[in-house]
Write a protein that holds these residues in place. Structure first.
Motif, short mmCIF file in Angstrom:
data_model
loop_
_atom_site.label_atom_id
_atom_site.label_comp_id
_atom_site.label_asym_id
_atom_site.label_seq_id
_atom_site.Cartn_x
_atom_site.Cartn_y
_atom_site.Cartn_z
N TYR A 198 0.82 -1.20 0.00
CA TYR A 198 0.00 0.00 0.00
C TYR A 198 0.86 1.26 0.00
O TYR A 198 0.54 2.24 -0.67
CB TYR A 198 -0.91 0.02 1.22
CG TYR A 198 -2.10 -0.92 1.14
CD1 TYR A 198 -2.89 -0.98 0.00
CD2 TYR A 198 -2.45 -1.72 2.22
CE1 TYR A 198 -3.98 -1.82 -0.07
CE2 TYR A 198 -3.55 -2.56 2.16
CZ TYR A 198 -4.31 -2.61 1.02
OH TYR A 198 -5.40 -3.44 0.95
N GLU A 199 1.94 1.25 0.78
CA GLU A 199 2.78 2.44 0.87
C GLU A 199 3.41 2.74 -0.49
O GLU A 199 3.93 1.85 -1.17
CB GLU A 199 3.86 2.24 1.93
CG GLU A 199 3.30 2.19 3.35
CD GLU A 199 4.38 1.99 4.39
OE1 GLU A 199 5.13 0.99 4.25
OE2 GLU A 199 4.47 2.81 5.32
N GLY A 200 3.35 4.00 -0.89
CA GLY A 200 3.91 4.40 -2.16
C GLY A 200 2.98 4.15 -3.34
O GLY A 200 3.31 4.48 -4.48
N SER A 201 1.81 3.58 -3.08
CA SER A 201 0.84 3.33 -4.14
C SER A 201 -0.26 4.38 -4.08
O SER A 201 -0.33 5.19 -3.15
CB SER A 201 0.22 1.94 -3.97
OG SER A 201 -0.76 1.94 -2.92
N ALA A 202 -1.16 4.33 -5.06
CA ALA A 202 -2.26 5.28 -5.09
C ALA A 202 -3.17 5.13 -3.88
O ALA A 202 -3.88 6.07 -3.52
CB ALA A 202 -3.08 5.09 -6.37
N PHE A 203 -3.16 3.98 -3.23
CA PHE A 203 -3.99 3.81 -2.04
C PHE A 203 -3.59 4.77 -0.93
O PHE A 203 -4.43 5.22 -0.15
CB PHE A 203 -3.89 2.37 -1.51
CG PHE A 203 -4.62 1.35 -2.35
CD1 PHE A 203 -5.99 1.26 -2.31
CD2 PHE A 203 -3.92 0.50 -3.18
CE1 PHE A 203 -6.67 0.33 -3.07
CE2 PHE A 203 -4.58 -0.43 -3.95
CZ PHE A 203 -5.96 -0.52 -3.90
N MET A 204 -2.29 5.08 -0.82
CA MET A 204 -1.81 5.89 0.29
C MET A 204 -1.14 7.18 -0.14
O MET A 204 -1.06 8.12 0.66
CB MET A 204 -0.82 5.08 1.16
CG MET A 204 -1.46 3.90 1.86
SD MET A 204 -0.34 3.09 3.05
CE MET A 204 -0.33 4.31 4.37
N ASP A 205 -0.63 7.25 -1.35
CA ASP A 205 0.11 8.43 -1.81
C ASP A 205 -0.80 9.24 -2.75
O ASP A 205 -1.07 8.82 -3.88
CB ASP A 205 1.38 8.00 -2.53
CG ASP A 205 2.29 9.16 -2.88
OD1 ASP A 205 1.77 10.24 -3.25
OD2 ASP A 205 3.52 8.99 -2.81
N VAL A 206 -1.24 10.38 -2.30
CA VAL A 206 -2.21 11.15 -3.07
C VAL A 206 -1.61 11.64 -4.39
O VAL A 206 -2.34 11.77 -5.39
CB VAL A 206 -2.78 12.31 -2.24
CG1 VAL A 206 -1.73 13.39 -1.99
CG2 VAL A 206 -4.01 12.91 -2.90
N ASN A 207 -0.32 11.91 -4.43
CA ASN A 207 0.29 12.35 -5.68
C ASN A 207 0.28 11.23 -6.72
O ASN A 207 0.03 11.47 -7.90
CB ASN A 207 1.71 12.84 -5.44
CG ASN A 207 1.75 14.11 -4.62
OD1 ASN A 207 0.84 14.93 -4.69
ND2 ASN A 207 2.80 14.27 -3.84
N VAL A 208 0.55 10.00 -6.28
CA VAL A 208 0.48 8.85 -7.18
C VAL A 208 -0.95 8.68 -7.67
O VAL A 208 -1.20 8.40 -8.85
CB VAL A 208 0.99 7.58 -6.48
CG1 VAL A 208 0.77 6.35 -7.37
CG2 VAL A 208 2.47 7.72 -6.13
N ARG A 209 -1.90 8.86 -6.78
CA ARG A 209 -3.32 8.73 -7.16
C ARG A 209 -3.69 9.75 -8.23
O ARG A 209 -4.29 9.41 -9.26
CB ARG A 209 -4.23 8.90 -5.94
CG ARG A 209 -5.73 8.84 -6.28
CD ARG A 209 -6.60 9.05 -5.06
NE ARG A 209 -6.45 7.98 -4.10
CZ ARG A 209 -7.09 6.81 -4.16
NH1 ARG A 209 -7.93 6.56 -5.16
NH2 ARG A 209 -6.91 5.89 -3.23
N ILE A 210 -3.36 11.00 -8.00
CA ILE A 210 -3.79 12.04 -8.94
C ILE A 210 -3.06 11.91 -10.27
O ILE A 210 -3.66 12.12 -11.33
CB ILE A 210 -3.60 13.42 -8.29
CG1 ILE A 210 -4.65 13.59 -7.18
CG2 ILE A 210 -3.75 14.53 -9.33
CD1 ILE A 210 -4.50 14.83 -6.35
N ASP A 211 -1.79 11.49 -10.23
CA ASP A 211 -1.10 11.22 -11.49
C ASP A 211 -1.82 10.10 -12.26
O ASP A 211 -1.98 10.17 -13.48
CB ASP A 211 0.35 10.82 -11.23
CG ASP A 211 1.23 12.02 -10.86
OD1 ASP A 211 0.80 13.17 -11.10
OD2 ASP A 211 2.34 11.79 -10.34
N GLY A 212 -2.24 9.06 -11.54
CA GLY A 212 -2.95 7.97 -12.17
C GLY A 212 -4.31 8.40 -12.70
O GLY A 212 -4.74 7.95 -13.77
N MET A 213 -4.99 9.24 -11.95
CA MET A 213 -6.26 9.78 -12.43
C MET A 213 -6.07 10.56 -13.72
O MET A 213 -6.83 10.42 -14.67
CB MET A 213 -6.90 10.67 -11.35
CG MET A 213 -7.42 9.92 -10.13
SD MET A 213 -7.85 11.03 -8.75
CE MET A 213 -9.14 12.05 -9.50
#
Length: 341
Positions: free
Chosen positions: A60-75
């Motif tokens: 989970y750590e460093g993934s979109a589940f926990m890292d909002v920057n990774v999430r928004i990049d993926g979005m």
């Protein structure tokens, strides 16, 4: 925060994803001895512990589940404009004592509100509730909506009592009074770990089939159990197209077409179709043919786009292609469901 955090993805600025779970660092240990706990095994594999259950190998750590920057990049990569964040289904904590459950849900909702509040153009939140105590759940939903700005309730398909249990009516009435929808999603773990049925412990069937099983049972409780009839203004959204709903709808309809001891009068009088079409369903069904059947059975008025974003079955950067030309309809529906329009 990335410098494009509040930007609009270029592919389709209207896309709203209603099925995206979050793992919130601030909730670690908030359920006391039950966790949740993140860690690494001696061989370096990550683990995530919830009570006696330990999920191995999911980072989970460093993934979109926990890292909002990774999430928004993926979005951005997927062309998703806005996303409703919901609790991790592993952490419903239905068996916690009520006081601990209340503390956990408050910590979760506070952390989620802080996260979505920092990204108002992109993220929204759904509240977790301590459903072992329905009265406490009503109080927490009121706090989450009125004080924290969360937009929905998020509950298990089997929150320790049937969804049509009369005790649940107070929660449904509260949701109607607050003018928020209720989202229903299964958990992959049973009372003693995943799952109670040993046949579902093979081949990852708890995920591949168990969710559809639980979602179909939830449809039956909401329709046959009279929840939708008792609460005509209640908006309920089920994950994964309502499980096997599209496939068994005809069988359900035939069962209620004639008097049976368990068939309520409103179904004999009205048939099942008006109630099936009352349900909101997300389109995370993985197949164009499955989606076609779902549309044929329930129409498009209450279908909404969902991805299980960053999950094992999320679909990647081209996930929006799975719904094709339906996307404008789905996003308009989601805006209605979440009271954004």
């Amino acid at each position: 925060m990335t410098d494009h955090d509040q930007s609009v993805p270029t592919r389709d600025p209207a896309v709203i994803d209603v099925h995206a779970h979050a793992v919130l660092p601030m909730t670690q240990g908030a359920a006391g001895a039950a966790g949740p706990e993140l860690g690494s095994a001696p061989d370096g594999r990550p683990f995530y512990r919830v009570g006696e259950y330990v999920l191995h190998g999911v980072r989970y750590e460093g993934s979109a589940f926990m890292d909002v920057n990774v999430r928004i990049d993926g979005m951005d990569a997927a062309g998703i404009h806005r996303q409703l964040l919901s609790p991790n289904p592993l952490t419903y904590f239905n068996d916690l004592d009520p006081a601990t459950a209340v503390r956990y849900c408050r910590a979760h909702n506070d952390a989620l509100a802080e996260l979505v509040g920092a990204h108002p153009g992109r993220l929204m939140g759904a509240a977790q509730l301590p459903l072992r105590d329905v009265g406490a759940s009503v109080a927490e939903l009121e706090r989450a909506v009125r004080d924290l700005g969360l937009l929905a309730a998020y509950i298990d398909t089997d929150p320790g009592r049937p969804l049509d249990d009369p005790a649940m009516d107070a929660l449904y009435e509260a949701a109607v009074g607050l003018d928020v929808p209720v989202f229903v999603h299964p958990t992959p773990i049973g009372a003693g770990g995943p799952p109670d049925d040993p046949r579902l412990r093979r081949f990852d069937l708890d995920l591949l089939f168990g969710f559809a099983y639980d979602e179909t049972l939830a449809v039956a409780a909401l329709v046959f159990g009279g929840v939708l009839d008792r609460h005509p203004r209640l908006d309920v959204c089920l994950s994964h197209g309502g499980g096997a709903l599209a496939y068994v709808a005809g069988r359900f309809a035939r069962a209620v077409a004639a008097p049976r001891p368990w068939v309520p009068g409103f179904l004999l009088e009205n048939g099942i179709e008006p109630y099936l079409r009352r349900l909101w369903l997300d389109t995370h069904v993985h197949s164009g043919r499955s989606l076609e059947l779902l549309v044929d059975v329930v129409g498009t008025d209450r279908l909404v786009f969902g991805t299980n974003f960053a999950g094992w079955d999320a679909g990647g950067a081209r996930v929006t292609d799975e719904v094709g030309d339906l996307m404008p309809v789905l996003s308009g529906n989601a805006a209605r469901l979440l009271r954004l329009a």
